[in-house]
Design an enzyme around this catalytic site. Structure first.
Site, PDB file in Angstrom:
ATOM      1  CB  CYS A 102      39.375   2.963  50.065  1.00  0.00           C
ATOM      2  SG  CYS A 102      40.439   2.504  48.682  1.00  0.00           S
ATOM      3  CG  ASN A 103      42.427   8.618  50.389  1.00  0.00           C
ATOM      4  OD1 ASN A 103      42.218   9.790  50.598  1.00  0.00           O
ATOM      5  ND2 ASN A 103      42.797   7.796  51.362  1.00  0.00           N
ATOM      6  CG  ASP A 137      41.119   0.142  52.392  1.00  0.00           C
ATOM      7  OD1 ASP A 137      41.166   0.945  51.440  1.00  0.00           O
ATOM      8  OD2 ASP A 137      42.138  -0.395  52.861  1.00  0.00           O
ATOM      9  CB  CYS A 165      46.964   5.748  50.698  1.00  0.00           C
ATOM     10  SG  CYS A 165      46.737   3.949  50.726  1.00  0.00           S
ATOM     11  N   GLY A 220      45.045   0.413  43.967  1.00  0.00           N
ATOM     12  CA  GLY A 220      45.732   1.595  43.430  1.00  0.00           C
ATOM     13  C   GLY A 220      46.398   1.404  42.088  1.00  0.00           C
TER      14      GLY A 220
HETATM   15  N1  DGL Z   1      43.811   2.195  51.209  1.00  0.00           N
HETATM   16  C1  DGL Z   1      43.590   2.666  49.926  1.00  0.00           C
HETATM   17  C2  DGL Z   1      43.489   4.170  49.811  1.00  0.00           C
HETATM   18  O1  DGL Z   1      43.179   4.842  50.777  1.00  0.00           O
HETATM   19  C3  DGL Z   1      44.119   2.001  48.699  1.00  0.00           C
HETATM   20  C4  DGL Z   1      45.270   1.048  48.733  1.00  0.00           C
HETATM   21  C5  DGL Z   1      45.332   0.166  47.494  1.00  0.00           C
HETATM   22  O2  DGL Z   1      44.611  -0.824  47.474  1.00  0.00           O
HETATM   23  O3  DGL Z   1      46.091   0.471  46.550  1.00  0.00           O
HETATM   24  O4  DGL Z   1      43.667   4.711  48.758  1.00  0.00           O
END
Ligand code: DGL
Length: 258
Positions: free
Chosen positions: A74-75, A11, A187, A44
């Site tokens: 991580c989406n 992630d 997220c 993000g």
């Molecule tokens: N945890 C991440 C996701 O699922 C992204 C968070 C980030 O770094 O902005 O999208």
């Protein structure tokens, strides 16, 4: 057939630990190596190209460790990089996307009003537009970026209720929440906020995330290729991070044991 090779999970930072917790509970015989890219978080607010480059570096690192599969927990990285990664690497790469289908299905055929909380990049990318298009005819979808919710976890402030609640007010006060059917935690950082969301949202609003579905998907992929770990294997979780500070390593451990 079985395989004792590890599974790589990554992630942008600490959010993917919410996936590791569920993965380890559901597949206790597997060796999991987690890589959080906290030195480069948040993803993000970066460009898709920046996130692709960072994701390639991490997957290359996992390839050298001879992992049998990779979970992009991580989406954001999934939306920016999963297709290119799959074209480049010959191993199962499991991605994540906001669990919008699950949220809409919960309505049992009735039109749903769904808030999708995710990063700005996830919500801007083509993958999410395609996902939305599948549901907007019958449902009303509200995409809601919540960047502070990433920073709060990375800063170690998840236990600070005042900070968390004011962030939730900032992002959700403009909605008539009693008219919402569900909120999708799109997220992996946001999954740590489930109890806060429960307290904040009216009881009628359901909270949905994609972690369990991702674990289930990984399990079935490894099952069908005969690569699950042997049932006698002692599974383990190794937490690694591009930020090698003591702060991040302590924070990672505490999130795993939450
Ligand atoms: N945890 C991440 C996701 O699922 C992204 C968070 C980030 O770094 O902005 O999208």
């Amino acid at each position: 057939m079985t395989s004792c090779a590890p599974i790589g999970v990554f992630d942008s930072g600490l959010g993917g630990i919410s996936v590791v917790r569920q993965l380890h509970a559901a597949m206790p015989n597997e060796r999991i190596i987690y890589f959080g890219d906290s030195a480069n978080a948040p993803y993000g607010v970066k460009t898709p190209q920046e996130v692709r480059n960072l994701s390639f570096k991490i997957v290359e690192h996992f390839a050298k460790l001879s992992v049998k599969a990779i979970v992009i927990a991580c989406n954001t990285a999934t939306s920016a990089a999963v297709d290119d990664l799959r074209n480049h690497y010959n191993m199962p790469i499991i991605g994540m996307e906001p669990a919008l289908k699950l949220a809409c299905d919960l309505g049992g055929g009735k039109p749903q009003r769904v808030i999708v909380a995710a990063t700005s990049l996830t919500l801007k990318e083509r993958k999410f537009a395609d996902l939305m298009n599948r549901f907007t005819q019958n449902h009303k979808i509200f995409p809601q970026p919540c960047p502070d919710l990433v920073e709060i976890v990375e800063n170690g402030d998840l236990g600070n209720k005042n900070i968390v609640m004011s962030a939730l007010h900032k992002y959700f006060d403009s909605y008539d929440l009693n008219s919402i059917d569900s909120v999708v935690l799109g997220c992996t950082h946001f999954v740590f906020y489930r109890d806060y969301f429960r307290e904040f949202l009216p009881d009628c609003v359901k909270i949905v995330d994609g972690n369990a579905g991702t674990v289930h998907h990984l399990k079935s992929v490894l099952e069908s290729s005969g690569e699950l770990a042997d049932a006698n294997n002692n599974g383990s979780v190794l937490l690694t991070n591009s930020d090698s500070s003591n702060r991040i390593s302590e924070l990672s451990k505490s999130l795993l044991n939450l």
